[in-house]
Enzyme design. Sequence first.
Site, PDB file in Angstrom:
ATOM      1  N   GLU A 122      -0.835  -6.097  14.405  1.00  0.00           N
ATOM      2  CA  GLU A 122      -0.325  -5.397  13.220  1.00  0.00           C
ATOM      3  C   GLU A 122      -0.861  -3.968  13.263  1.00  0.00           C
ATOM      4  O   GLU A 122      -2.028  -3.718  12.998  1.00  0.00           O
ATOM      5  CB  GLU A 122      -0.755  -6.077  11.925  1.00  0.00           C
ATOM      6  CG  GLU A 122      -0.004  -5.471  10.737  1.00  0.00           C
ATOM      7  CD  GLU A 122      -0.546  -5.859   9.378  1.00  0.00           C
ATOM      8  OE1 GLU A 122      -1.681  -6.353   9.284  1.00  0.00           O
ATOM      9  OE2 GLU A 122       0.178  -5.652   8.393  1.00  0.00           O
ATOM     10  N   ALA A 133      -3.132  -0.714   3.371  1.00  0.00           N
ATOM     11  CA  ALA A 133      -4.592  -0.655   3.487  1.00  0.00           C
ATOM     12  C   ALA A 133      -5.043  -0.437   4.923  1.00  0.00           C
ATOM     13  O   ALA A 133      -6.200  -0.671   5.263  1.00  0.00           O
ATOM     14  CB  ALA A 133      -5.200  -1.943   2.930  1.00  0.00           C
ATOM     15  N   HIS A 185       5.243  -2.049   7.329  1.00  0.00           N
ATOM     16  CA  HIS A 185       4.561  -0.758   7.172  1.00  0.00           C
ATOM     17  C   HIS A 185       5.520   0.360   7.545  1.00  0.00           C
ATOM     18  O   HIS A 185       5.246   1.155   8.437  1.00  0.00           O
ATOM     19  CB  HIS A 185       3.286  -0.726   8.021  1.00  0.00           C
ATOM     20  CG  HIS A 185       2.198  -1.598   7.464  1.00  0.00           C
ATOM     21  ND1 HIS A 185       1.314  -1.164   6.508  1.00  0.00           N
ATOM     22  CD2 HIS A 185       1.892  -2.883   7.692  1.00  0.00           C
ATOM     23  CE1 HIS A 185       0.494  -2.146   6.188  1.00  0.00           C
ATOM     24  NE2 HIS A 185       0.813  -3.207   6.878  1.00  0.00           N
ATOM     25  N   ASN A 214       5.642  -5.871   0.714  1.00  0.00           N
ATOM     26  CA  ASN A 214       4.422  -5.060   0.749  1.00  0.00           C
ATOM     27  C   ASN A 214       4.544  -4.009   1.849  1.00  0.00           C
ATOM     28  O   ASN A 214       4.926  -4.329   2.974  1.00  0.00           O
ATOM     29  CB  ASN A 214       3.186  -5.941   0.981  1.00  0.00           C
ATOM     30  CG  ASN A 214       2.946  -6.898  -0.171  1.00  0.00           C
ATOM     31  OD1 ASN A 214       2.990  -8.113  -0.008  1.00  0.00           O
ATOM     32  ND2 ASN A 214       2.728  -6.365  -1.355  1.00  0.00           N
ATOM     33  N   ASP A 243      -0.386 -14.871  -3.155  1.00  0.00           N
ATOM     34  CA  ASP A 243      -1.723 -15.002  -3.757  1.00  0.00           C
ATOM     35  C   ASP A 243      -1.724 -14.615  -5.229  1.00  0.00           C
ATOM     36  O   ASP A 243      -2.783 -14.544  -5.852  1.00  0.00           O
ATOM     37  CB  ASP A 243      -2.736 -14.126  -2.990  1.00  0.00           C
ATOM     38  CG  ASP A 243      -2.418 -12.640  -3.090  1.00  0.00           C
ATOM     39  OD1 ASP A 243      -1.301 -12.294  -3.526  1.00  0.00           O
ATOM     40  OD2 ASP A 243      -3.284 -11.820  -2.733  1.00  0.00           O
ATOM     41  N   GLY A 244      -0.527 -14.361  -5.789  1.00  0.00           N
ATOM     42  CA  GLY A 244      -0.454 -13.980  -7.194  1.00  0.00           C
ATOM     43  C   GLY A 244      -0.726 -12.502  -7.421  1.00  0.00           C
ATOM     44  O   GLY A 244      -0.655 -12.037  -8.554  1.00  0.00           O
ATOM     45  N   ASP A 268      -2.610 -13.195   5.212  1.00  0.00           N
ATOM     46  CA  ASP A 268      -3.060 -11.802   5.373  1.00  0.00           C
ATOM     47  C   ASP A 268      -4.541 -11.699   4.964  1.00  0.00           C
ATOM     48  O   ASP A 268      -4.999 -10.663   4.467  1.00  0.00           O
ATOM     49  CB  ASP A 268      -2.199 -10.836   4.554  1.00  0.00           C
ATOM     50  CG  ASP A 268      -2.328  -9.380   5.019  1.00  0.00           C
ATOM     51  OD1 ASP A 268      -2.912  -9.146   6.095  1.00  0.00           O
ATOM     52  OD2 ASP A 268      -1.869  -8.489   4.289  1.00  0.00           O
ATOM     53  N   LEU A 301      -4.466  -1.970  -2.981  1.00  0.00           N
ATOM     54  CA  LEU A 301      -4.655  -3.394  -2.711  1.00  0.00           C
ATOM     55  C   LEU A 301      -4.880  -3.576  -1.213  1.00  0.00           C
ATOM     56  O   LEU A 301      -4.074  -3.119  -0.399  1.00  0.00           O
ATOM     57  CB  LEU A 301      -3.407  -4.152  -3.180  1.00  0.00           C
ATOM     58  CG  LEU A 301      -3.474  -5.661  -3.333  1.00  0.00           C
ATOM     59  CD1 LEU A 301      -4.585  -6.082  -4.281  1.00  0.00           C
ATOM     60  CD2 LEU A 301      -2.125  -6.193  -3.826  1.00  0.00           C
ATOM     61  N   ALA A 302      -5.995  -4.204  -0.842  1.00  0.00           N
ATOM     62  CA  ALA A 302      -6.295  -4.439   0.575  1.00  0.00           C
ATOM     63  C   ALA A 302      -5.715  -5.796   0.973  1.00  0.00           C
ATOM     64  O   ALA A 302      -4.811  -6.300   0.308  1.00  0.00           O
ATOM     65  CB  ALA A 302      -7.796  -4.376   0.789  1.00  0.00           C
TER      66      ALA A 302
HETATM   67 ZN   LIG Z   1      -0.202  -5.194   6.526  1.00  0.00          ZN
END
Ligand SMILES: [Zn+2]
Length: 373
Positions: A122, A133, A185, A214, A243-244, A268, A301-302
């Site tokens: 990634e 992140a 990304h 994301n 994960d909410g 992730d 957010l990481a």
């Molecule tokens: Zn990523």
Amino acid sequence: MTPLTLSGQLLLPGGPQSGRLTVEAGRIEHIAPQADAPTDRLILPGFVDTHVHGGAGGDTMDGPEGIAALARLHARHGTTTLLPTTITNPWPEVLRALRAVAQVMRAGGVPGGADLPGAHLEGPFISPGRLGAQPPCAVDPTPERVAEVLATGAVRAVTLAPELPGALAAARAFAQAGVRVGIGHTRADAETVQAALAAVRATGGQSCATHLFNAMGGIEGRVPGPPGALIADPHATLEVILDGLHVHPTAFLLARAAAPGRVVLITDAMRAAGLGDGPSELGGQSVTVQGGRATLPDGTLAGSVLTLDAALRRAASLGVPLPELSHMLSLTPARSVGLHDRGELREGLRADLVVLSPDLQVQATYVAGVAVG
Ligand SMILES: [Zn+2]
């Protein structure tokens, strides 16, 4: 050695069945009905995580020790196969991490851990304008760099931003090498994503959305963007971090409704997974975990601290039935990275199994018939 026999409610390809399965030499040797099998033991195929950076204090970028730590942590949560996932770092660091994965694979994997059939690269072939992140070390996927990472023998999945110079040729090269091509990304428009998906498809390769929604923008009627193009493509699988925090439940249900059989749950997860709240690290950046939410100092957010059993429980709480969930956690991710020897309970396949209680807590995990955790 007496063969291992497990009795319970087996989640078979045709549906749940009260029965027992016998394991020999790491494979499911025999499956038989058993009317009086325990009703409080659900036996599912082990989970397959195609996107996981770390856990239990270890990270893919640490090398063999970090990889061992994360492989063991996630096995305790039902994951029997995972792709250790790299992060965007200076090029030599990325190569070093891939070589470490290859080294662990050559040594036969991690005893007591999930099976490791390869890495997920990634980055660094991502958009400098959509790092999420990831540290700012993105580079273009030149033919030389693509050849260099393929030569490590470790890459099984890659994330690419298709708008980068050379990305189309890179997508073709990865797909030809049997590497799943993930779009992520990215700041590309829908047409650029579609061109990359078509290039992968033309080589017979597998494509994917890297953590759908994301680091890729959203969907609008006149601007469908990467998520629109990926959901609309009938062949792309769709990674979701359930994960909410990373994805709204309705966005997950939208993907599920629009793409039956193509959603893949991933963690992730970063090194902080399994450690509780406190300070941590991601790709050389400091991270704070509070209430299960991991953020960079600027609030970005990481990665997550998710495990796949928790993702399973969250999806179940949203009304997704267990057979469908099992596809999202096992069969679909396995097939998406070319693994045909696992992902369902079938005679002859690997005995990668997870035993769950009725409230979906992991009671035991078996990797190739061996209890782990
Ligand atoms: Zn990523």
